[in-house]
Design a protein around this motif. Structure first.
Motif, PDB file in Angstrom:
ATOM      1  N   PHE A  36       0.857  -1.189   0.000  1.00 29.54           N
ATOM      2  CA  PHE A  36       0.000   0.000   0.000  1.00 29.54           C
ATOM      3  C   PHE A  36       0.890   1.236   0.000  1.00 29.54           C
ATOM      4  CE2 PHE A  36      -2.835  -3.007   2.469  1.00 29.54           C
ATOM      5  CZ  PHE A  36      -3.730  -3.194   1.429  1.00 29.54           C
ATOM      6  N   GLN A  37       0.479   2.283  -0.721  1.00 31.87           N
ATOM      7  CA  GLN A  37       1.294   3.496  -0.788  1.00 31.87           C
ATOM      8  C   GLN A  37       0.554   4.711  -0.234  1.00 31.87           C
ATOM      9  OE1 GLN A  37       2.573   3.731  -4.905  1.00 31.87           O
ATOM     10  NE2 GLN A  37       4.689   3.647  -4.208  1.00 31.87           N
ATOM     11  N   THR A  38      -0.495   5.122  -0.947  1.00 29.67           N
ATOM     12  CA  THR A  38      -1.184   6.367  -0.580  1.00 29.67           C
ATOM     13  C   THR A  38      -1.923   6.231   0.751  1.00 29.67           C
ATOM     14  OG1 THR A  38      -1.598   6.553  -2.938  1.00 29.67           O
ATOM     15  CG2 THR A  38      -2.649   8.189  -1.542  1.00 29.67           C
ATOM     16  N   ILE A  39      -2.614   5.116   0.928  1.00 22.99           N
ATOM     17  CA  ILE A  39      -3.347   4.881   2.181  1.00 22.99           C
ATOM     18  C   ILE A  39      -2.930   3.499   2.683  1.00 22.99           C
ATOM     19  CG2 ILE A  39      -5.625   5.025   3.291  1.00 22.99           C
ATOM     20  CD1 ILE A  39      -6.807   5.664   0.518  1.00 22.99           C
ATOM     21  N   ASP A  40      -2.532   3.426   3.938  1.00 26.54           N
ATOM     22  CA  ASP A  40      -2.125   2.137   4.490  1.00 26.54           C
ATOM     23  C   ASP A  40      -3.370   1.375   4.955  1.00 26.54           C
ATOM     24  OD1 ASP A  40      -0.990  -0.030   5.642  1.00 26.54           O
ATOM     25  OD2 ASP A  40      -0.233   1.039   7.419  1.00 26.54           O
ATOM     26  N   LEU A  41      -3.751   0.368   4.171  1.00 25.24           N
ATOM     27  CA  LEU A  41      -4.940  -0.408   4.538  1.00 25.24           C
ATOM     28  C   LEU A  41      -4.564  -1.757   5.143  1.00 25.24           C
ATOM     29  CD1 LEU A  41      -7.498   0.320   1.649  1.00 25.24           C
ATOM     30  CD2 LEU A  41      -7.231   1.430   3.848  1.00 25.24           C
TER      31      LEU A  41
END
Ligand SMILES: Cc1cc2nc3c(=O)[nH]c(=O)nc-3n(C[C@H](O)[C@H](O)[C@H](O)COP(=O)(O)OP(=O)(O)OC[C@H]3O[C@@H](n4cnc5c(N)ncnc54)[C@H](O)[C@@H]3O)c2cc1C
Length: 275
Positions: A250-255
Motif C-alpha cells: 500500500f502506498q497512498t493509504i495504508d490499509l
C-alpha cells in the motif's frame, strides 16, 4: 450543510466504468465458476509445511450459454460483493482444517436490506440533511417533490431470509417508522410510495472491508466485505488494490489493518456504525 451529502451509486459506477473503458480496459460479463491453480510447498521458519496456490485459469460461464470460457490470468481480484465469500471458496479458501490459515473462510455473506421511499408534504424539505438517528434509522431527501428515502438494519435475531428480494412492508411499519416519527414529528403523516431490497456484502467478523492479497492463494486479491458502506470507500479501495498489485504494497493509504490475515489472527477492526 457542509462535508455531508449523497450521490447516485449507479452514476458513480458508470462514471468510473466509462473512464477505465476510455483507458483501454475490456469488460467481459459472465459468472466465475471455477479456478484452476498450481501448488507449491514451503516450510515456515517454525518447520510447518504450507501449501501455496497460484491461480492460472478462471472458468467464466457466459451469459445465455451453458458453456464456460477459460481465461488465463496472472492474478484475480475478488470483488464479488455479497458473493465474495462463495467466490473465495471456489479457490479453496476456508477448506482446510479448522483453526488453520487454510481453514479460515472469507466471512462475507449476503444480508437483505430494505430501502423505503415515502412522500410527506409536511416534511422538512430542503432543510433535511442526511440524518442517521441513534436508533440506526436513516433518511434523506429524494429530489424536490417532498419525497424521502431511508431504512434501518434489522437486529441480528430478525435477519430476513436472503433467499429472495421481496420487501417486508411490516418492517417499515413496526421498526422504521416509529423512530423516524419521533425524530421528525411531521413524518407521522408520511405515505410509503415504493421500496426495494438489496444485499449488503456483510462481513460477519467485524463488519469491515477486506483488502489485499490472500496469504496462501497468493495471486487472489480481495476488495470485498464492505458491509453496507462500500460505495463511499470504493475509490480509495480501488486505488489501494491497484497500488498493491503494481507496487506490492500500500502506498497512498495504508490499509494493512484490513488484510485477510486478521480473520486468522482474531484481530477485529470492529465497525460500530452500521446503518
Ligand atoms: C440497500 C443498500 C443501501 C446501501 N447504502 C450504502 C450507503 O449509503 N453508502 C455506502 O457507502 N454503501 C452503501 N451500500 C453498500 C454498497 O452498495 C456496497 O458496499 C458496494 O456496492 C460494494 O461494492 P462492490 O463493488 O464491492 O460489490 P458489488 O457492487 O456488489 O459488485 C459485486 C459484483 O460481483 C458480481 N459477482 C458476484 N459473484 C460473481 C461471480 N461468481 N462471477 C462474476 N461476477 C460475480 C456481482 O454480480 C456484482 O456485479 C448499500 C447497499 C445496499 C444493499
Amino acid at each position: 450543510m457542509e462535508n455531508e451529502g449523497w450521490f447516485d451509486p449507479w452514476c458513480l459506477l458508470q462514471g468510473l466504468r466509462r473512464k477505465v473503458q476510455s483507458m483501454g480496459v475490456l469488460f467481459c460479463q459472465g459468472e466465475v465458476t471455477r479456478f484452476i491453480s498450481s501448488s507449491s510447498h514451503m516450510k515456515t521458519t517454525s518447520g510447518k509445511e504450507v501449501t501455496l496456490k497460484r491461480i492460472y485459469e478462471v472458468h467464466v460461464k457466459m451469459d445465455h450459454s451453458m458453456e464456460y470460457q477459460p481465461v488465463e490470468c496472472a492474478l484475480v481480484i475478488n470483488a464479488a460483493g455479497a458473493w465474495s465469500g462463495q467466490v473465495a471458496e471456489l479457490a479453496g479458501i476456508g477448506k482446510g482444517p479448522p483453526g488453520t490459515l487454510q481453514g479460515t473462510r472469507l466471512p462475507v455473506e449476503p444480508r437483505k436490506r430494505y430501502v423505503y421511499l415515502w412522500h410527506c408534504p409536511q416534511g422538512p424539505g430542503l432543510e433535511a440533511p442526511l440524518v442517521t438517528d441513534m436508533s440506526g434509522a436513516y433518511f434523506r431527501r429524494e429530489g424536490l417533490g417532498n419525497n424521502y428515502l431511508g431504512g434501518l438494519s434489522p437486529i441480528e435475531e430478525e435477519e430476513p431470509n436472503p433467499g429472495n428480494l421481496e420487501v417486508d412492508y411490516d418492517f417499515f411499519q413496526d421498526k422504521v417508522w416509529p423512530p423516524l416519527a419521533q425524530r421528525v414529528p411531521a413524518f407521522e403523516t408520511l405515505k410509503v410510495r415504493s421500496a426495494w431490497a438489496g444485499y449488503y456484502d456483510y462481513n460477519t467478523f467485524d463488519q469491515n472491508g477486506v483488502v489485499g492479497p490472500h496469504p496462501l492463494v497468493v495471486n487472489m486479491y480481495f476488495a470485498a466485505g464492505f458491509s453496507g458502506h462500500g460505495l463511499q470507500q470504493a475509490p480509495g479501495v480501488g486505488r489501494a488494490v491497484a497500488e498493491m498489485v503494481l507496487e506490492g504494497h500500500f502506498q497512498t493509504i495504508d490499509l494493512s489493518p484490513f488484510l485477510f490475515s486478521r480473520f486468522y489472527l482474531g484481530e477485529k477492526i470492529q465497525e460500530h456504525i452500521i446503518i
